[in-house]
Design a protein around this motif. Structure first.
Motif, PDB file in Angstrom:
ATOM      1  N   ALA A   1       0.809  -1.232   0.000  1.00 47.30           N
ATOM      2  CA  ALA A   1       0.000   0.000   0.000  1.00 47.30           C
ATOM      3  C   ALA A   1       0.836   1.274   0.000  1.00 47.30           C
ATOM      4  N   GLY A   2       1.942   1.278   0.750  1.00 45.14           N
ATOM      5  CA  GLY A   2       2.744   2.490   0.856  1.00 45.14           C
ATOM      6  C   GLY A   2       3.743   2.692  -0.270  1.00 45.14           C
ATOM      7  N   LYS A   3       3.837   1.724  -1.140  1.00 44.91           N
ATOM      8  CA  LYS A   3       4.795   1.818  -2.254  1.00 44.91           C
ATOM      9  C   LYS A   3       4.328   2.887  -3.249  1.00 44.91           C
ATOM     10  N   LYS A   4       5.261   3.632  -3.818  1.00 45.93           N
ATOM     11  CA  LYS A   4       4.906   4.693  -4.760  1.00 45.93           C
ATOM     12  C   LYS A   4       4.735   4.138  -6.171  1.00 45.93           C
ATOM     13  N   ASN A   5       3.684   4.617  -6.829  1.00 45.45           N
ATOM     14  CA  ASN A   5       3.509   4.242  -8.231  1.00 45.45           C
ATOM     15  C   ASN A   5       4.347   5.142  -9.123  1.00 45.45           C
ATOM     16  N   ILE A   6       4.183   5.027 -10.413  1.00 47.98           N
ATOM     17  CA  ILE A   6       5.029   5.763 -11.358  1.00 47.98           C
ATOM     18  C   ILE A   6       4.851   7.271 -11.251  1.00 47.98           C
ATOM     19  N   LEU A   7       3.699   7.691 -10.694  1.00 47.66           N
ATOM     20  CA  LEU A   7       3.422   9.113 -10.523  1.00 47.66           C
ATOM     21  C   LEU A   7       3.782   9.617  -9.138  1.00 47.66           C
ATOM     22  N   GLY A   8       4.427   8.755  -8.350  1.00 49.49           N
ATOM     23  CA  GLY A   8       4.857   9.162  -7.030  1.00 49.49           C
ATOM     24  C   GLY A   8       3.780   9.113  -5.973  1.00 49.49           C
ATOM     25  N   GLU A   9       2.666   8.456  -6.272  1.00 53.69           N
ATOM     26  CA  GLU A   9       1.553   8.351  -5.334  1.00 53.69           C
ATOM     27  C   GLU A   9       1.575   6.983  -4.656  1.00 53.69           C
ATOM     28  N   ALA A  10       1.094   6.922  -3.410  1.00 54.13           N
ATOM     29  CA  ALA A  10       0.985   5.635  -2.726  1.00 54.13           C
ATOM     30  C   ALA A  10      -0.025   4.754  -3.454  1.00 54.13           C
ATOM     31  N   MET A  11       0.303   3.500  -3.626  1.00 53.97           N
ATOM     32  CA  MET A  11      -0.570   2.579  -4.349  1.00 53.97           C
ATOM     33  C   MET A  11      -1.890   2.342  -3.632  1.00 53.97           C
ATOM     34  N   GLY A  12      -1.885   2.342  -2.314  1.00 57.55           N
ATOM     35  CA  GLY A  12      -3.070   2.018  -1.547  1.00 57.55           C
ATOM     36  C   GLY A  12      -3.292   0.511  -1.480  1.00 57.55           C
ATOM     37  N   THR A  13      -4.230   0.120  -0.633  1.00 63.09           N
ATOM     38  CA  THR A  13      -4.474  -1.310  -0.425  1.00 63.09           C
ATOM     39  C   THR A  13      -4.878  -2.006  -1.706  1.00 63.09           C
ATOM     40  N   SER A  14      -5.898  -1.482  -2.395  1.00 60.45           N
ATOM     41  CA  SER A  14      -6.372  -2.130  -3.620  1.00 60.45           C
ATOM     42  C   SER A  14      -5.291  -2.190  -4.679  1.00 60.45           C
ATOM     43  N   GLY A  15      -4.542  -1.098  -4.824  1.00 58.40           N
ATOM     44  CA  GLY A  15      -3.518  -1.054  -5.857  1.00 58.40           C
ATOM     45  C   GLY A  15      -2.364  -1.995  -5.621  1.00 58.40           C
ATOM     46  N   SER A  16      -2.219  -2.494  -4.388  1.00 61.37           N
ATOM     47  CA  SER A  16      -1.091  -3.362  -4.069  1.00 61.37           C
ATOM     48  C   SER A  16      -1.254  -4.792  -4.565  1.00 61.37           C
ATOM     49  N   SER A  17      -2.448  -5.162  -5.023  1.00 69.62           N
ATOM     50  CA  SER A  17      -2.717  -6.563  -5.359  1.00 69.62           C
ATOM     51  C   SER A  17      -1.837  -7.084  -6.481  1.00 69.62           C
ATOM     52  N   GLY A  18      -1.474  -8.349  -6.368  1.00 68.33           N
ATOM     53  CA  GLY A  18      -0.704  -8.997  -7.427  1.00 68.33           C
ATOM     54  C   GLY A  18      -1.570  -9.577  -8.522  1.00 68.33           C
ATOM     55  N   PHE A  19      -2.883  -9.732  -8.259  1.00 67.44           N
ATOM     56  CA  PHE A  19      -3.786 -10.316  -9.248  1.00 67.44           C
ATOM     57  C   PHE A  19      -5.158  -9.690  -9.064  1.00 67.44           C
ATOM     58  N   PHE A  20      -5.646  -9.024 -10.089  1.00 69.97           N
ATOM     59  CA  PHE A  20      -6.974  -8.411 -10.082  1.00 69.97           C
ATOM     60  C   PHE A  20      -7.916  -9.266 -10.944  1.00 69.97           C
ATOM     61  N   ILE A  21      -9.009  -9.720 -10.354  1.00 60.53           N
ATOM     62  CA  ILE A  21      -9.955 -10.577 -11.072  1.00 60.53           C
ATOM     63  C   ILE A  21     -11.267  -9.815 -11.260  1.00 60.53           C
ATOM     64  N   TYR A  22     -11.554  -9.452 -12.503  1.00 58.48           N
ATOM     65  CA  TYR A  22     -12.799  -8.760 -12.835  1.00 58.48           C
ATOM     66  C   TYR A  22     -13.712  -9.601 -13.736  1.00 58.48           C
ATOM     67  N   GLY A  23     -13.149 -10.573 -14.443  1.00 61.83           N
ATOM     68  CA  GLY A  23     -13.947 -11.433 -15.322  1.00 61.83           C
ATOM     69  C   GLY A  23     -14.772 -12.425 -14.515  1.00 61.83           C
ATOM     70  N   LYS A  24     -16.017 -12.615 -14.893  1.00 64.06           N
ATOM     71  CA  LYS A  24     -16.909 -13.529 -14.174  1.00 64.06           C
ATOM     72  C   LYS A  24     -16.558 -14.992 -14.464  1.00 64.06           C
ATOM     73  N   ASP A  25     -17.012 -15.862 -13.558  1.00 66.67           N
ATOM     74  CA  ASP A  25     -16.867 -17.315 -13.715  1.00 66.67           C
ATOM     75  C   ASP A  25     -15.409 -17.726 -13.858  1.00 66.67           C
ATOM     76  N   PHE A  26     -14.562 -17.127 -13.069  1.00 63.05           N
ATOM     77  CA  PHE A  26     -13.149 -17.517 -13.030  1.00 63.05           C
ATOM     78  C   PHE A  26     -12.972 -18.660 -12.031  1.00 63.05           C
ATOM     79  N   SER A  27     -12.088 -19.585 -12.356  1.00 61.17           N
ATOM     80  CA  SER A  27     -11.730 -20.626 -11.387  1.00 61.17           C
ATOM     81  C   SER A  27     -10.240 -20.924 -11.494  1.00 61.17           C
ATOM     82  N   ALA A  28      -9.686 -21.381 -10.379  1.00 56.85           N
ATOM     83  CA  ALA A  28      -8.264 -21.731 -10.349  1.00 56.85           C
ATOM     84  C   ALA A  28      -8.063 -22.924  -9.438  1.00 56.85           C
ATOM     85  N   SER A  29      -7.120 -23.764  -9.781  1.00 53.22           N
ATOM     86  CA  SER A  29      -6.771 -24.908  -8.940  1.00 53.22           C
ATOM     87  C   SER A  29      -5.272 -25.148  -9.008  1.00 53.22           C
ATOM     88  N   ASN A  30      -4.731 -25.663  -7.901  1.00 56.65           N
ATOM     89  CA  ASN A  30      -3.326 -26.092  -7.819  1.00 56.65           C
ATOM     90  C   ASN A  30      -2.327 -24.963  -8.077  1.00 56.65           C
TER      91      ASN A  30
END
Length: 545
Positions: A319-348
Motif C-alpha cells: 500500500a505504501g509503495k509509490k507508483n510511477i506518478l509518485g503516489e501511494a498505491m493504496g491497499t487495492s492497488g497493491s494486489s498482485g492479481f486483479f480478477i474482474y472477469g466472471k466465472d473464473f476458477s483456479a486450482s493447484n
C-alpha cells in the motif's frame, strides 16, 4: 415467385423453432464408496464418480447414485437399484461397479458369495437392457495393498466373475481392476499414497490423521476417472466418445518455453474478448513474477496449475509503495492479481504477495461474480485476500490462506470449505464489510484455524463495516484464537449490527462460554440454513456439496 420464396422461408423458420431439443445422455452410476459422491465432512476423500464429469461436455449428465458401504445385494434391497431402473431411458448408460463390500460375506445383508454376486450382475444387465439403456460393467478397483514393495490383490474371485458375466452377455467391460493395478505398480508403494486418502494429523475432518488404502484423494479420484475414460475410448462407445472434451487446455504457460506463452498475462491477453466458451489455461511449474489483470471482457477463464507447491504467481507491491506518478498505491492497488472477469476458477496454484510485513499487501483481489478456487494457496501478511466485489460470490475448497491482520477481508459473499487458515504473528482472521442488504458474508465450513502465532493472539473477526457477517461451522480452532473470539473495532455500535456466529467449534480455541455476549452460538436448525444453495443461490460450484 417472390411470395413462394417468402412462404418457404417462413416454413423453414417455423420448423427450426419446432425442432425437438437435443437429448442429453445420462450416465447412471451404481456402485460403492470408491465411486460415490462425498460430503465436505469427509474431505479430502473423493469418489471417482465425482471426477468423471470434467471429461465430458454439457450434453452428458453424470447421475452418481453410488453409496458408501453398498454391495450388489444391499443396493437391491434398499431399492437404490430400482430407482435407477425407473429413471433410466433409452440411450442412457448405466455404469455398474461393485465388489469391495460384496466380499464381506460375514456381514449379513451386505456380503454375498461370488455366485450370488454374478447373479446380481446378470439381473442388473438384463434390467438395463429392458429399458433400452446400455449397461457397462466395471471390475472393482485395486486397494493399495503393498507387501514388501509388491502390490497384492485383495478382491480374490470377484473381478473374474465380472469378466465372465461381461463375456457371456456381451456387455461392455471396463477392467478397472487391471487398469488400477498397472497404475499402482507403475507408481510404486510410496508415490501411490498420493492417490489415496492419506491425511496428516490436525486436519479438521481427521484430527488424528488418516491412512486409507481404499478411498481416494482428489488426485486419485481424477486418476481413476481417467482410467474409466480410457476404457470408454477403448470400447468405442461412440455416443459417449463424441462428447468427450476435445482438448483439456486452450493455452499452456511455461517458463521454459515449452508452452505457447512464457507469462500468464500473455495467455490472458490472448483470450478473445467476450468469448462465450470456457478458456482453460494450464500453468506449468515455475515462479511467475507478474502483476496480473483479468479484465471484465474475459469471462469463464480457468487456471490449472501443475502443482500447488511449485506453480507460484507472485508480486511484491504494497500500500505504501509509490507508483510511477509518485503516489501511494493504496491497499487495492497493491494486489498482485486483479480478477474482474466472471466465472473464473483456479486450482493447484500458489498466489503470493512477497512484500513481507510492510502493511497492507494484497495477493489476490476478487471483484467479479462466481469465482472458485480449489487446492490453492494464498500467501502474505496483512490483507492477503481481498474479497472486494459487493455482488461477488466466491467459493474456496481445500485452500490454504495465511496472514496477520485482516488477512481475509472485503464485501463479498464467500464460502470456505475444508480450508486451512494459518495465523502468523498476531491479528484478526477476517474483516468483513458485508453490505446491510446481504444475508451472508463469510462462511467457514469444516475449516482448520491454526498457525505459529502465540496462544490467544487472534480474533476470529472484526467488522470493517457495521453489518459485517462471519460464521464458523464445525471448524477446528487452534489455541491462537482469543477466548472472547470477536472484536468490535473500537465501536460499540458495531455490536448491534454485526452478525458473528459459530456452530460446534472444536479445538483449543473453541470457548463458547467466554465469547463476547453479542456473538451467537447457532442451533442445529440455524446452522442448517448455511447450505451452499442458501448462501450462493443459483450458482452451484462444480462438485461442491
Amino acid at each position: 415467385m417472390k411470395q413462394r420464396n417468402w412462404i418457404g422461408a417462413l416454413c423453414i423458420a417455423l420448423l427450426a423453432f419446432a425442432a425437438p431439443e437435443r437429448k442429453k445422455i445420462t450416465i447412471w452410476m451404481a456402485g460403492d464408496s470408491t465411486m460415490a459422491n462425498k460430503s465436505p465432512k469427509t474431505y479430502p476423500e473423493t469418489g471417482w464418480g465425482m471426477a468423471l464429469g470434467q471429461f465430458f461436455d454439457e450434453d452428458v449428465i453424470i447421475a452418481n447414485r453410488a453409496q458408501n458401504g453398498r454391495s450388489t445385494l444391499s443396493f437391491i434391497n434398499e431399492k437404490r437399484w430400482q430407482a435407477i431402473i425407473d429413471s433410466a431411458t433409452e440411450g442412457d448408460y448405466v455404469f455398474i461397479e461393485f465388489g469391495h463390500n460384496d466380499e464381506k460375506v460375514n456381514k449379513p445383508g451386505v456380503g454375498v458369495y461370488p455366485a450370488a454376486y454374478g447373479a446380481n450382475l446378470v439381473k442388473f444387465v438384463l434390467e438395463v437392457r429392458a429399458k433400452k439403456a446400455i449397461p457397462v460393467l466395471l471390475t472393482p478397483i485395486m486397494r493399495r495393498n503393498f507387501k514388501n514393495g509388491v502390490l497384492e490383490d485383495t478382491h480374490g474371485e470377484y473381478p473374474p466373475v465380472v469378466r465372465r458375466v461381461a463375456d457371456s452377455l456381451k456387455v461392455p467391460l471396463i477392467d478397472m481392476h487391471l487398469k488400477s493395478e498397472a497404475l499402482l505398480n507403475g507408481m510404486g508403494d510410496e508415490p501411490s499414497k498420493k492417490l489415496f486418502n492419506y491425511v496428516d494429523s490436525g486436519h479438521v475432518n481427521y484430527p488424528k490423521g488418516n491412512k486409507d488404502n481404499t478411498h481416494f484423494s482428489p488426485a486419485g479420484a481424477t486418476a481413476m476417472a481417467e482410467l474409466a475414460v480410457q476404457g470408454i475410448k477403448e470400447l468405442k462407445l461412440e455416443s459417449l466418445v463424441k462428447h468427450l472434451k476435445k482438448k483439456q487446455y486452450d493455452f499452456v504457460v511455461a517458463k521454459d518455453g515449452s508452452g505457447q506463452f512464457t507469462t500468464v498475462q500473455e495467455a490472458i491477453n490472448a483470450i478473445p474478448d467476450m468469448r462465450k466458451s470456457e478458456t482453460v489455461i494450464y500453468i506449468k511449474n515455475g515462479v511467475y513474477k507478474e502483476k496480473l489483470v483479468l479484465p471484465e471482457s474475459k469471462n469463464m477463464v480457468t487456471f490449472i496449475g501443475e502443482n500447488v507447491d511449485s506453480t507460484i504467481i507472485t508480486y511484491d507491491d504494497f500500500a505504501g509503495k509509490k507508483n510511477i506518478l509518485g503516489e501511494a498505491m493504496g491497499t487495492s492497488g497493491s494486489s498482485g492479481f486483479f480478477i474482474y472477469g466472471k466465472d473464473f476458477s483456479a486450482s493447484n496454484i500458489t498466489f503470493q504477495n512477497s512484500a513481507g510485513p510492510v502493511g497492507q499487501a494484497v495477493a489476490v483481489f476478487v471483484g467479479s461474480d462466481r469465482v472458485k478456487f480449489t487446492n490453492c494457496r494464498f500467501l502474505g501478511f496483512q490483507d492477503t485476500l481481498y474479497t472486494y466485489g459487493v455482488e461477488s460470490r466466491q467459493y474456496y475448497r481445500s485452500c490454504y490462506i495465511e496472514g496477520t491482520v485482516d488477512f481475509i477481508f472485503g464485501a463479498s459473499t464467500a464460502v470456505f470449505d475444508s480450508c486451512t487458515i494459518f495465523c502468523k504473528k498476531a491479528g484478526y482472521v477476517t474483516a468483513a464489510s458485508t453490505p446491510e442488504n446481504k444475508k451472508y458474508g463469510y462462511v467457514f465450513r469444516y475449516c482448520t484455524i491454526k498457525g505459529d502465532a502465540p496462544a490467544g493472539s487472534y480474533f476470529l473477526g472484526r467488522p470493517w463495516r457495521p453489518y459485517a457477517k462471519t460464521v464458523y461451522i464445525s471448524c477446528n480452532l487452534g489455541n491462537q484464537v482469543k477466548a472472547e473470539g470477536w472484536d468490535n473495532w473500537g465501536k460499540k455500535d458495531n455490536e448491534k449490527t454485526t452478525y458473528y456466529a459459530e456452530y460446534k467449534s472444536t479445538g483449543a480455541g473453541a470457548n463458547n462460554g467466554a465469547r463476547v455476549p453479542w456473538s451467537h452460538q447457532l442451533t442445529a436448525s440455524e446452522a442448517g440454513l448455511y447450505t451452499l444453495e442458501q448462501i450462493l443461490g443459483d450458482w452451484k460450484p462444480e462438485n461442491a456439496n
